[in-house]
Scaffold this active site. Structure first.
Site, PDB file in Angstrom:
ATOM      1  N   ALA A  83       0.837  -1.209   0.000  1.00 24.45           N
ATOM      2  CA  ALA A  83       0.000   0.000   0.000  1.00 24.45           C
ATOM      3  C   ALA A  83       0.866   1.251   0.000  1.00 24.45           C
ATOM      4  O   ALA A  83       1.814   1.358   0.780  1.00 24.45           O
ATOM      5  CB  ALA A  83      -0.900  -0.006   1.236  1.00 24.45           C
ATOM      6  N   ASP A  88       2.896  14.426  -4.498  1.00 32.43           N
ATOM      7  CA  ASP A  88       4.073  15.039  -5.108  1.00 32.43           C
ATOM      8  C   ASP A  88       4.002  16.567  -5.071  1.00 32.43           C
ATOM      9  O   ASP A  88       2.964  17.167  -5.358  1.00 32.43           O
ATOM     10  CB  ASP A  88       4.201  14.604  -6.574  1.00 32.43           C
ATOM     11  CG  ASP A  88       4.490  13.112  -6.741  1.00 32.43           C
ATOM     12  OD1 ASP A  88       4.713  12.430  -5.713  1.00 32.43           O
ATOM     13  OD2 ASP A  88       4.490  12.644  -7.895  1.00 32.43           O
ATOM     14  N   TYR A 147       8.015  10.806  -0.741  1.00 35.36           N
ATOM     15  CA  TYR A 147       7.867   9.433  -1.265  1.00 35.36           C
ATOM     16  C   TYR A 147       9.226   8.722  -1.324  1.00 35.36           C
ATOM     17  O   TYR A 147       9.365   7.574  -0.906  1.00 35.36           O
ATOM     18  CB  TYR A 147       7.231   9.530  -2.649  1.00 35.36           C
ATOM     19  CG  TYR A 147       6.891   8.228  -3.324  1.00 35.36           C
ATOM     20  CD1 TYR A 147       5.648   7.614  -3.112  1.00 35.36           C
ATOM     21  CD2 TYR A 147       7.770   7.628  -4.219  1.00 35.36           C
ATOM     22  CE1 TYR A 147       5.324   6.437  -3.760  1.00 35.36           C
ATOM     23  CE2 TYR A 147       7.446   6.454  -4.873  1.00 35.36           C
ATOM     24  CZ  TYR A 147       6.213   5.863  -4.645  1.00 35.36           C
ATOM     25  OH  TYR A 147       5.895   4.691  -5.301  1.00 35.36           O
ATOM     26  N   PRO A 177      10.056  -1.437  -8.106  1.00 33.89           N
ATOM     27  CA  PRO A 177       9.531  -1.289  -9.457  1.00 33.89           C
ATOM     28  C   PRO A 177       9.966   0.057 -10.033  1.00 33.89           C
ATOM     29  O   PRO A 177      10.088   1.045  -9.307  1.00 33.89           O
ATOM     30  CB  PRO A 177       8.012  -1.301  -9.260  1.00 33.89           C
ATOM     31  CG  PRO A 177       7.785  -1.825  -7.875  1.00 33.89           C
ATOM     32  CD  PRO A 177       8.995  -1.433  -7.096  1.00 33.89           C
TER      33      PRO A 177
HETATM   34  N1  CAA Z   1      13.401  17.618 -13.271  1.00 38.58           N
HETATM   35  C1  CAA Z   1      13.743  18.913 -13.318  1.00 38.58           C
HETATM   36  N2  CAA Z   1      12.851  19.918 -13.332  1.00 38.58           N
HETATM   37  C2  CAA Z   1      11.552  19.575 -13.304  1.00 38.58           C
HETATM   38  C3  CAA Z   1      11.124  18.245 -13.247  1.00 38.58           C
HETATM   39  C4  CAA Z   1      12.108  17.245 -13.244  1.00 38.58           C
HETATM   40  N3  CAA Z   1      11.792  15.935 -13.198  1.00 38.58           N
HETATM   41  N4  CAA Z   1       9.779  18.224 -13.209  1.00 38.58           N
HETATM   42  C5  CAA Z   1       9.367  19.508 -13.246  1.00 38.58           C
HETATM   43  N5  CAA Z   1      10.449  20.323 -13.321  1.00 38.58           N
HETATM   44  C6  CAA Z   1      10.455  21.763 -13.380  1.00 38.58           C
HETATM   45  C7  CAA Z   1       9.394  22.291 -14.327  1.00 38.58           C
HETATM   46  O1  CAA Z   1       9.903  22.345 -15.632  1.00 38.58           O
HETATM   47  C8  CAA Z   1       9.128  23.661 -13.761  1.00 38.58           C
HETATM   48  O2  CAA Z   1      10.179  24.536 -14.100  1.00 38.58           O
HETATM   49  P1  CAA Z   1       9.901  26.084 -14.445  1.00 38.58           P
HETATM   50  O3  CAA Z   1       9.370  26.666 -13.179  1.00 38.58           O
HETATM   51  O4  CAA Z   1      11.242  26.588 -14.834  1.00 38.58           O
HETATM   52  O5  CAA Z   1       8.917  26.067 -15.565  1.00 38.58           O
HETATM   53  C9  CAA Z   1       9.232  23.366 -12.257  1.00 38.58           C
HETATM   54  O6  CAA Z   1      10.107  22.263 -12.100  1.00 38.58           O
HETATM   55  C10 CAA Z   1       7.881  22.863 -11.706  1.00 38.58           C
HETATM   56  O7  CAA Z   1       7.336  23.912 -11.207  1.00 38.58           O
HETATM   57  P2  CAA Z   1       5.775  23.999 -10.931  1.00 38.58           P
HETATM   58  O8  CAA Z   1       5.615  25.086  -9.942  1.00 38.58           O
HETATM   59  O9  CAA Z   1       5.001  24.080 -12.205  1.00 38.58           O
HETATM   60  O10 CAA Z   1       5.480  22.594 -10.277  1.00 38.58           O
HETATM   61  P3  CAA Z   1       4.154  22.144  -9.619  1.00 38.58           P
HETATM   62  O11 CAA Z   1       4.054  22.676  -8.245  1.00 38.58           O
HETATM   63  O12 CAA Z   1       2.997  22.392 -10.527  1.00 38.58           O
HETATM   64  O13 CAA Z   1       4.415  20.597  -9.512  1.00 38.58           O
HETATM   65  C11 CAA Z   1       4.832  18.403 -10.308  1.00 38.58           C
HETATM   66  C12 CAA Z   1       4.373  19.803 -10.651  1.00 38.58           C
HETATM   67  C13 CAA Z   1       4.121  17.865  -9.063  1.00 38.58           C
HETATM   68  C14 CAA Z   1       6.319  18.387 -10.055  1.00 38.58           C
HETATM   69  C15 CAA Z   1       4.465  17.556 -11.541  1.00 38.58           C
HETATM   70  O14 CAA Z   1       5.309  17.945 -12.597  1.00 38.58           O
HETATM   71  C16 CAA Z   1       4.645  16.062 -11.330  1.00 38.58           C
HETATM   72  O15 CAA Z   1       3.740  15.406 -10.858  1.00 38.58           O
HETATM   73  N6  CAA Z   1       5.787  15.526 -11.708  1.00 38.58           N
HETATM   74  C17 CAA Z   1       6.010  14.051 -11.662  1.00 38.58           C
HETATM   75  C18 CAA Z   1       6.727  13.638 -10.418  1.00 38.58           C
HETATM   76  C19 CAA Z   1       6.920  12.162 -10.519  1.00 38.58           C
HETATM   77  O16 CAA Z   1       7.656  11.644 -11.343  1.00 38.58           O
HETATM   78  N7  CAA Z   1       6.232  11.400  -9.677  1.00 38.58           N
HETATM   79  C20 CAA Z   1       6.292   9.969  -9.756  1.00 38.58           C
HETATM   80  C21 CAA Z   1       4.898   9.457  -9.611  1.00 38.58           C
HETATM   81  S1  CAA Z   1       4.787   7.741 -10.010  1.00 38.58           S
HETATM   82  C22 CAA Z   1       5.385   6.963  -8.668  1.00 38.58           C
HETATM   83  O17 CAA Z   1       5.735   7.542  -7.687  1.00 38.58           O
HETATM   84  C23 CAA Z   1       5.473   5.466  -8.743  1.00 38.58           C
HETATM   85  C24 CAA Z   1       6.845   5.006  -8.613  1.00 38.58           C
HETATM   86  O18 CAA Z   1       7.216   4.478  -7.569  1.00 38.58           O
HETATM   87  C25 CAA Z   1       7.781   5.116  -9.744  1.00 38.58           C
END
Ligand code: CAA
Length: 240
Positions: A83, A88, A147, A177
């Protein structure tokens, strides 16, 4: 005799595939879920696998739930702590609530799940503890300080439990994973998800069944000498 298995978060996503795989191996399986009654009822109807509702973040609820499962299904031989939730946010925006929700569910939830089962495993001199960690516990991830901390913590838990359980016939292992085609990954914004898939040499997301098959092996009697290990299943995205 058939083994009894408990899978937390076992009615959806990777957990559902694990519950089904363990049933296919001949186990009596109980799957827990936190809130989605409809999905759980559908899962039980389709698979015949019993579902139980409790919040893994709450010790007393977990203990009472586990006692019920042991009374109704049997003493638990295999526990899969699967679970997990995401909340994020980039660190500068992360709230204490987002931090604590993830720690309570993903990390303390493992303690709450395994701790009530552990004494019975020690007495019966057999046990399989399998914790579903993540690639992001190995490499970290933008917007996942909470996380990633829990998933890295899982690795410390299994390495410690492995040492404590080895002489009692109990093994504890983690699976990390990579990105798997589940609702959790589909909830990542599409553009971000596409860029993540671009970083996976296999060129695709993993399937829940690919994780479930690792669990089935670790849960089997054949895996006794594999103890304290971390198995990565990530399409070559990251090597720990
Ligand atoms: N690396 C570098 N920069 C990144 C980035 C990354 N991976 N992701 C986002 N950024 C940057 C964006 O380009 C943006 O830059 P600018 O401000 O210059 O445009 C900034 O960081 C993000 O700013 P925001 O204020 O727009 O971000 P937000 O508050 O809206 O948050 C977020 C957005 C939550 C980060 C969203 O992009 C997101 O969900 N990202 C995915 C995170 C992720 O990979 N989670 C994994 C989930 S799956 C899982 O967890 C299962 C597993 O075990 C694998």
């Amino acid at each position: 005799m058939a083994r009894t298995a408990l899978v937390t978060g076992g009615s959806r996503g990777i957990g559902a595939a694990i519950s089904k795989a363990l049933k296919a191996e001949g186990c009596n399986v109980a799957a827990t879920y936190a809130g989605n009654d409809e999905a759980a009822a559908k899962f039980t109807e389709e698979t015949g696998i019993a579902t139980y509702k409790w919040n893994v973040a709450d010790y007393d609820e977990s203990k009472a739930g586990i006692e019920k499962v042991e009374a109704e299904v049997g003493p638990i031989d295999i526990v899969v702590a699967n679970a997990g939730i995401t909340r994020d946010a980039p660190f500068h925006k992360m709230t204490p609530e987002q931090w604590h929700q993830v720690i309570d569910t993903n990390l303390t939830g493992v303690f709450n799940t395994v701790h009530p089962i552990w004494p019975g495993m020690r007495e019966r001199k057999f046990g399989r503890v399998i914790v579903i960690s993540s690639i992001n516990g190995q490499k970290g991830q933008f917007a996942q300080t909470n996380y990633a901390a829990t998933k890295a913590g899982d690795l410390g838990i299994v390495k410690s439990l492995a040492q404590e359980g080895a002489r009692a016939g109990i093994t504890a292992n983690a699976i990390c994973p990579g990105y798997i085609a589940t609702e959790m990954v589909m909830a990542v914004p599409e553009k971000v998800r596409e860029s993540i898939i671009g970083q996976i040499p296999a060129g695709r997301l993993g399937e829940p069944e690919e994780i479930a098959r690792c669990v089935a092996f670790l849960a089997s009697d054949d895996s006794q000498f594999i103890n304290g290990s971390t198995i990565s299943a990530n399409g070559a995205q990251f090597f720990a």
